[in-house]
Scaffold this active site. Structure first.
Site, PDB file in Angstrom:
ATOM      1  N   THR A   1       0.827  -1.210   0.000  1.00  0.00           N
ATOM      2  CA  THR A   1       0.000   0.000   0.000  1.00  0.00           C
ATOM      3  C   THR A   1       0.860   1.258   0.000  1.00  0.00           C
ATOM      4  OG1 THR A   1      -1.504   1.268   1.426  1.00  0.00           O
ATOM      5  CG2 THR A   1      -0.034  -0.241   2.534  1.00  0.00           C
ATOM      6  N   ASP A   2       0.261   2.349  -0.499  1.00  0.00           N
ATOM      7  CA  ASP A   2       0.972   3.631  -0.447  1.00  0.00           C
ATOM      8  C   ASP A   2       0.969   4.205   0.968  1.00  0.00           C
ATOM      9  OD1 ASP A   2      -1.714   4.386  -0.269  1.00  0.00           O
ATOM     10  OD2 ASP A   2      -1.640   5.832  -1.918  1.00  0.00           O
ATOM     11  N   GLU A   3       0.173   3.616   1.882  1.00  0.00           N
ATOM     12  CA  GLU A   3       0.097   4.147   3.250  1.00  0.00           C
ATOM     13  C   GLU A   3       1.422   3.998   3.994  1.00  0.00           C
ATOM     14  OE1 GLU A   3      -3.591   3.375   5.318  1.00  0.00           O
ATOM     15  OE2 GLU A   3      -4.657   3.093   3.435  1.00  0.00           O
TER      16      GLU A   3
ATOM     17  N   TYR B   1      -1.901  -0.495  10.904  1.00  0.00           N
ATOM     18  CA  TYR B   1      -2.006  -1.173   9.604  1.00  0.00           C
ATOM     19  C   TYR B   1      -0.804  -0.859   8.731  1.00  0.00           C
ATOM     20  CZ  TYR B   1      -3.135  -1.603   4.673  1.00  0.00           C
ATOM     21  OH  TYR B   1      -3.056  -1.870   3.334  1.00  0.00           O
TER      22      TYR B   1
ATOM     23  N   LYS C   1       2.256  -3.218   7.214  1.00  0.00           N
ATOM     24  CA  LYS C   1       2.577  -3.400   5.790  1.00  0.00           C
ATOM     25  C   LYS C   1       4.014  -2.959   5.508  1.00  0.00           C
ATOM     26  CE  LYS C   1       0.330  -4.726   2.813  1.00  0.00           C
ATOM     27  NZ  LYS C   1       0.091  -6.117   2.320  1.00  0.00           N
TER      28      LYS C   1
HETATM   29  P1  TYD Z   1     -10.953   3.637   4.006  1.00  0.00           P
HETATM   30  O1  TYD Z   1     -11.890   3.160   2.948  1.00  0.00           O
HETATM   31  O2  TYD Z   1     -11.048   3.008   5.377  1.00  0.00           O
HETATM   32  O3  TYD Z   1      -9.459   3.547   3.414  1.00  0.00           O
HETATM   33  P2  TYD Z   1      -8.029   4.069   4.036  1.00  0.00           P
HETATM   34  O4  TYD Z   1      -8.190   4.434   5.460  1.00  0.00           O
HETATM   35  O5  TYD Z   1      -7.156   2.879   3.868  1.00  0.00           O
HETATM   36  O6  TYD Z   1      -7.622   5.221   3.184  1.00  0.00           O
HETATM   37  O7  TYD Z   1     -11.161   5.192   4.188  1.00  0.00           O
HETATM   38  C1  TYD Z   1     -11.015   6.087   3.107  1.00  0.00           C
HETATM   39  C2  TYD Z   1     -11.170   7.480   3.682  1.00  0.00           C
HETATM   40  O8  TYD Z   1     -12.526   7.651   4.134  1.00  0.00           O
HETATM   41  C3  TYD Z   1     -10.281   7.746   4.892  1.00  0.00           C
HETATM   42  O9  TYD Z   1      -9.820   9.094   4.838  1.00  0.00           O
HETATM   43  C4  TYD Z   1     -11.218   7.554   6.087  1.00  0.00           C
HETATM   44  C5  TYD Z   1     -12.576   7.997   5.524  1.00  0.00           C
HETATM   45  N1  TYD Z   1     -13.766   7.307   6.100  1.00  0.00           N
HETATM   46  C6  TYD Z   1     -14.853   8.069   6.566  1.00  0.00           C
HETATM   47  O10 TYD Z   1     -14.834   9.332   6.521  1.00  0.00           O
HETATM   48  N2  TYD Z   1     -15.942   7.390   7.064  1.00  0.00           N
HETATM   49  C7  TYD Z   1     -16.010   6.036   7.141  1.00  0.00           C
HETATM   50  O11 TYD Z   1     -17.039   5.481   7.659  1.00  0.00           O
HETATM   51  C8  TYD Z   1     -14.892   5.267   6.636  1.00  0.00           C
HETATM   52  C9  TYD Z   1     -14.904   3.781   6.676  1.00  0.00           C
HETATM   53  C10 TYD Z   1     -13.803   5.959   6.117  1.00  0.00           C
END
Ligand code: TYD
Length: 335
Positions: free
Chosen positions: A111-113, A137, A141
């Site tokens: 992941t890019d994270e 997380y 990774k």
């Molecule tokens: P997510 O799909 O969990 O991916 P990641 O954290 O790996 O980027 O979340 C995408 C973005 O959306 C992230 O900035 C967190 C936000 N988010 C919300 O605002 N509400 C939610 O209920 C969720 C699951 C994520």
């Protein structure tokens, strides 16, 4: 013909449940093996019984919010599981002189994270960007990436690493923003937006990602890392509003769910702890060296995705029955 082992093959990208594999289950060149990537005996057996030439390692715990609640399982699956896979492939592929069987390769999907969060709007993640993971997380990774790098550096183990941006598309589990928003909107439930909704993610259509992985294995230089990104940055609030609009367009007027779908459902909730502000990949290296670029524009990709979820309500209902309710209540009750 080559034999591939695809870990996490029943997961979102690798295909969350076996139903995802319905389309391929009757093909005679495919076998499903249910095994834990941390179970060294089970994994070694696969390599002993098959002449595995390629490993595509997707299997991982992938949800940041879950990692904040329970980091341990992330280290187990993501770090230990990767090491088990590496050990098994190395044992099967290493020749007596310490070199490896020709044309045998391991691709580690990451992941890019791992690169952390971008603060300057003109910055992008490159393969050379320093690792700076923040969540349990991304730390897990990053650790798994370093283990793959260690195998490449120490043993000249034949591998590649790909680091992708946020995926979206069919079969994504509704713990993630896009399917969660679609599902909640259809049920007339609050659409939880963390913080101010202006965090940015770079969304990549899952099929483009799968193609990129395949192309890296075919055309990428061994031992190299390739970033795979959608060049498609959006604020979370934009994503949620686009989904609402798309649902309103696609749902027929006589569908009772249509009345539920409204921007009034948008609810700003307590921010995620340590929430990374912006992720964005410049996929220059993979384009130049491998010829890959993100083919699906977001407008088409999100439409296809919303349409898929509307046509696969049964799949979604199956996902949200059982443990999901408990997960959802736990995760969102104090927000
Ligand atoms: P997510 O799909 O969990 O991916 P990641 O954290 O790996 O980027 O979340 C995408 C973005 O959306 C992230 O900035 C967190 C936000 N988010 C919300 O605002 N509400 C939610 O209920 C969720 C699951 C994520």
């Amino acid at each position: 013909m080559r034999t591939y082992v695809v870990t996490g093959g029943a997961g979102f990208i690798g295909s969350n449940n076996l139903e995802n594999l319905k389309d391929v289950e009757n093909r005679d060149n495919y076998t499903f093996i249910r095994a834990d990537v941390c179970d060294a005996a089970a994994i070694n057996k696969i390599f002993q019984e098959n002449d595995v030439q390629r490993v595509v390692h997707f299997a991982a715990e992938s949800h940041v919010d879950r990692s904040i609640k329970n980091p341990t399982v992330f280290v187990e699956t993501n770090v230990l599981g990767t090491l088990v896979m590496l050990n098994a492939a190395k044992a099967a592929w290493e020749l007596p002189d310490g070199t490896f069987k020709p044309d045998h390769k391991f691709l580690h999907v990451s992941t890019d994270e791992v690169y952390g969060s971008l603060s300057n709007p003109n910055d992008y993640f490159y393969e050379t960007t320093k690792y700076d993971p923040h969540s349990p997380y991304s730390a897990s990774k990053a650790s798994s990436d370093f283990m793959v790098k260690a195998f490449m550096d120490t043993y000249k183990f034949p591998a590649n690493i790909t680091n992708c941006s946020n995926n979206y598309g069919p079969y994504q589990f509704p713990e993630k923003l896009i399917p969660l928003t679609i599902n909640n909107a259809l049920h007339g439930r609050a659409l939880p937006i963390y913080g101010d909704g202006k965090n940015i993610r770079d969304w990549l259509y899952v099929e483009d990602h799968a193609k990129g992985i395949d192309m890296v294995q075919e055309k990428g230089r061994l031992f190299e890392t390739y970033n795979i990104g959608g060049h498609n940055e959006r604020q979370n609030i934009q994503i949620v509003k686009t989904i609402i609009r798309t649902l309103q367009e696609l749902l027929p007027d006589d569908d009772p769910r249509k009345a539920n779908v409204s921007e009034d459902l948008i609810t700003y909730v307590t921010d995620r702890k340590g929430h990374d502000r912006r992720y964005a990949i410049a996929p220059d290296k993979i384009k130049k060296e491998v010829g890959w670029y993100p083919e699906t524009c977001f407008e088409d990709g999100i439409r296809k995705t919303v349409k898929w979820y509307l046509e696969h309500q049964e799949w979604m209902e199956h996902c949200i029955s059982g443990d999901y309710q408990k997960y959802y209540e736990d995760m969102y009750k104090n927000r």
